[in-house]
Motif scaffolding. Sequence first.
Motif, PDB file in Angstrom:
ATOM      1  N   ALA A  46       0.812  -1.072  -0.051  1.00 53.93           N
ATOM      2  CA  ALA A  46       0.044  -0.141   0.023  1.00 53.93           C
ATOM      3  C   ALA A  46       0.643   1.044   0.003  1.00 53.93           C
ATOM      4  O   ALA A  46       0.709   2.286  -0.680  1.00 53.93           O
ATOM      5  CB  ALA A  46      -0.843  -0.016   1.212  1.00 53.93           C
ATOM      6  N   ASP A  47       1.996   1.322   0.742  1.00 58.34           N
ATOM      7  CA  ASP A  47       2.868   2.288   0.747  1.00 58.34           C
ATOM      8  C   ASP A  47       3.641   2.581  -0.642  1.00 58.34           C
ATOM      9  O   ASP A  47       3.670   3.615  -0.994  1.00 58.34           O
ATOM     10  CB  ASP A  47       3.872   2.243   1.926  1.00 58.34           C
ATOM     11  N   LEU A  48       4.010   1.261  -0.953  1.00 57.95           N
ATOM     12  CA  LEU A  48       4.747   1.651  -2.582  1.00 57.95           C
ATOM     13  C   LEU A  48       3.738   2.029  -3.720  1.00 57.95           C
ATOM     14  O   LEU A  48       4.159   2.906  -4.467  1.00 57.95           O
ATOM     15  CB  LEU A  48       5.310   0.170  -2.975  1.00 57.95           C
ATOM     16  N   GLU A  49       2.305   1.681  -3.646  1.00 61.37           N
ATOM     17  CA  GLU A  49       1.481   2.072  -4.584  1.00 61.37           C
ATOM     18  C   GLU A  49       1.245   3.266  -4.033  1.00 61.37           C
ATOM     19  O   GLU A  49       1.117   4.411  -5.249  1.00 61.37           O
ATOM     20  CB  GLU A  49       0.075   1.248  -4.386  1.00 61.37           C
ATOM     21  N   THR A  50       1.116   3.975  -2.953  1.00 62.06           N
ATOM     22  CA  THR A  50       1.085   5.474  -2.784  1.00 62.06           C
ATOM     23  C   THR A  50       2.158   6.410  -3.358  1.00 62.06           C
ATOM     24  O   THR A  50       2.172   7.419  -3.925  1.00 62.06           O
ATOM     25  CB  THR A  50       0.722   5.836  -1.141  1.00 62.06           C
ATOM     26  N   ILE A  51       3.521   5.837  -3.103  1.00 66.83           N
ATOM     27  CA  ILE A  51       4.750   6.565  -3.511  1.00 66.83           C
ATOM     28  C   ILE A  51       4.658   6.336  -5.288  1.00 66.83           C
ATOM     29  O   ILE A  51       4.992   7.543  -5.749  1.00 66.83           O
ATOM     30  CB  ILE A  51       5.996   5.843  -2.966  1.00 66.83           C
ATOM     31  N   ALA A  52       4.354   5.514  -5.510  1.00 68.96           N
ATOM     32  CA  ALA A  52       4.281   5.281  -7.247  1.00 68.96           C
ATOM     33  C   ALA A  52       3.199   6.374  -7.744  1.00 68.96           C
ATOM     34  O   ALA A  52       3.723   6.813  -8.667  1.00 68.96           O
ATOM     35  CB  ALA A  52       4.110   3.878  -7.596  1.00 68.96           C
ATOM     36  N   GLU A  53       1.943   6.453  -7.170  1.00 62.80           N
ATOM     37  CA  GLU A  53       1.006   7.463  -7.434  1.00 62.80           C
ATOM     38  C   GLU A  53       1.351   8.950  -7.406  1.00 62.80           C
ATOM     39  O   GLU A  53       1.342   9.746  -8.529  1.00 62.80           O
ATOM     40  CB  GLU A  53      -0.381   7.143  -6.822  1.00 62.80           C
ATOM     41  N   ALA A  54       2.192   9.091  -6.267  1.00 63.41           N
ATOM     42  CA  ALA A  54       2.669  10.299  -6.059  1.00 63.41           C
ATOM     43  C   ALA A  54       3.763  10.785  -7.161  1.00 63.41           C
ATOM     44  O   ALA A  54       3.681  11.958  -7.670  1.00 63.41           O
ATOM     45  CB  ALA A  54       3.177  10.454  -4.788  1.00 63.41           C
ATOM     46  N   ALA A  55       4.633   9.742  -7.603  1.00 62.60           N
ATOM     47  CA  ALA A  55       5.605  10.060  -8.456  1.00 62.60           C
ATOM     48  C   ALA A  55       4.910  10.164 -10.019  1.00 62.60           C
ATOM     49  O   ALA A  55       5.305  11.039 -10.681  1.00 62.60           O
ATOM     50  CB  ALA A  55       6.593   8.890  -8.491  1.00 62.60           C
ATOM     51  N   ARG A  56       3.984   9.467 -10.220  1.00 59.00           N
ATOM     52  CA  ARG A  56       3.205   9.519 -11.711  1.00 59.00           C
ATOM     53  C   ARG A  56       2.686  10.800 -11.662  1.00 59.00           C
ATOM     54  O   ARG A  56       2.524  11.654 -12.584  1.00 59.00           O
ATOM     55  CB  ARG A  56       2.154   8.554 -11.637  1.00 59.00           C
ATOM     56  N   GLN A  57       2.260  11.426 -10.575  1.00 64.35           N
ATOM     57  CA  GLN A  57       1.601  12.875 -10.562  1.00 64.35           C
ATOM     58  C   GLN A  57       2.647  13.914 -10.771  1.00 64.35           C
ATOM     59  O   GLN A  57       2.500  14.891 -11.444  1.00 64.35           O
ATOM     60  CB  GLN A  57       0.755  13.048  -9.257  1.00 64.35           C
ATOM     61  N   LEU A  58       3.908  13.663 -10.037  1.00 65.93           N
ATOM     62  CA  LEU A  58       4.973  14.584 -10.148  1.00 65.93           C
ATOM     63  C   LEU A  58       5.597  14.586 -11.708  1.00 65.93           C
ATOM     64  O   LEU A  58       6.281  15.645 -11.993  1.00 65.93           O
ATOM     65  CB  LEU A  58       6.066  14.275  -9.091  1.00 65.93           C
ATOM     66  N   PHE A  59       5.866  13.554 -12.176  1.00 69.91           N
ATOM     67  CA  PHE A  59       6.417  13.436 -13.578  1.00 69.91           C
ATOM     68  C   PHE A  59       5.570  12.635 -14.385  1.00 69.91           C
ATOM     69  O   PHE A  59       5.761  11.398 -14.500  1.00 69.91           O
ATOM     70  CB  PHE A  59       7.798  12.501 -13.246  1.00 69.91           C
ATOM     71  N   PRO A  60       4.481  13.319 -14.996  1.00 68.15           N
ATOM     72  CA  PRO A  60       3.533  12.591 -16.134  1.00 68.15           C
ATOM     73  C   PRO A  60       4.601  12.184 -17.251  1.00 68.15           C
ATOM     74  O   PRO A  60       5.380  12.978 -17.518  1.00 68.15           O
ATOM     75  CB  PRO A  60       2.581  13.610 -16.297  1.00 68.15           C
ATOM     76  N   VAL A  61       3.922  10.989 -17.569  1.00 69.05           N
ATOM     77  CA  VAL A  61       4.766  10.427 -18.941  1.00 69.05           C
ATOM     78  C   VAL A  61       4.189  11.320 -20.187  1.00 69.05           C
ATOM     79  O   VAL A  61       2.755  11.465 -20.209  1.00 69.05           O
ATOM     80  CB  VAL A  61       4.236   9.040 -19.126  1.00 69.05           C
ATOM     81  N   VAL A  62       5.030  11.879 -20.726  1.00 71.93           N
ATOM     82  CA  VAL A  62       4.785  12.739 -21.981  1.00 71.93           C
ATOM     83  C   VAL A  62       5.729  12.011 -23.304  1.00 71.93           C
ATOM     84  O   VAL A  62       6.636  11.784 -23.326  1.00 71.93           O
ATOM     85  CB  VAL A  62       5.375  14.115 -21.615  1.00 71.93           C
TER      86      VAL A  62
END
Length: 86
Positions: A46-62
């Motif tokens: 759950a912690d890893l998924e929260t971190i991954a989601e935050a990273a996706r929001q900070l660095f969206p795939v372009v």
Amino acid sequence: MTENHHHNPEACAAFQAQLPELIGSGNTIADHAHIQSCELCRALMADLETIAEAARQLFPVVEPPDALWAQIESAIKQEEGHAAKE
């Protein structure tokens, strides 16, 4: 935090060692038997998924623009042309 009587450090270590491969495979980790039986590893996931989601929001795939690939190909051909003249 309540004590988890089913916690098996060796099983947790083995599961956590497999995590990079499991994540890379694209399979649903929530279906893994260890996750279903281990509260501590569920909390870790759950912690890893929260971190991954935050990273996706900070660095969206372009996606790079299509013209970029043409520019790269042109630059490579120019470099090959310059190398052939030397």
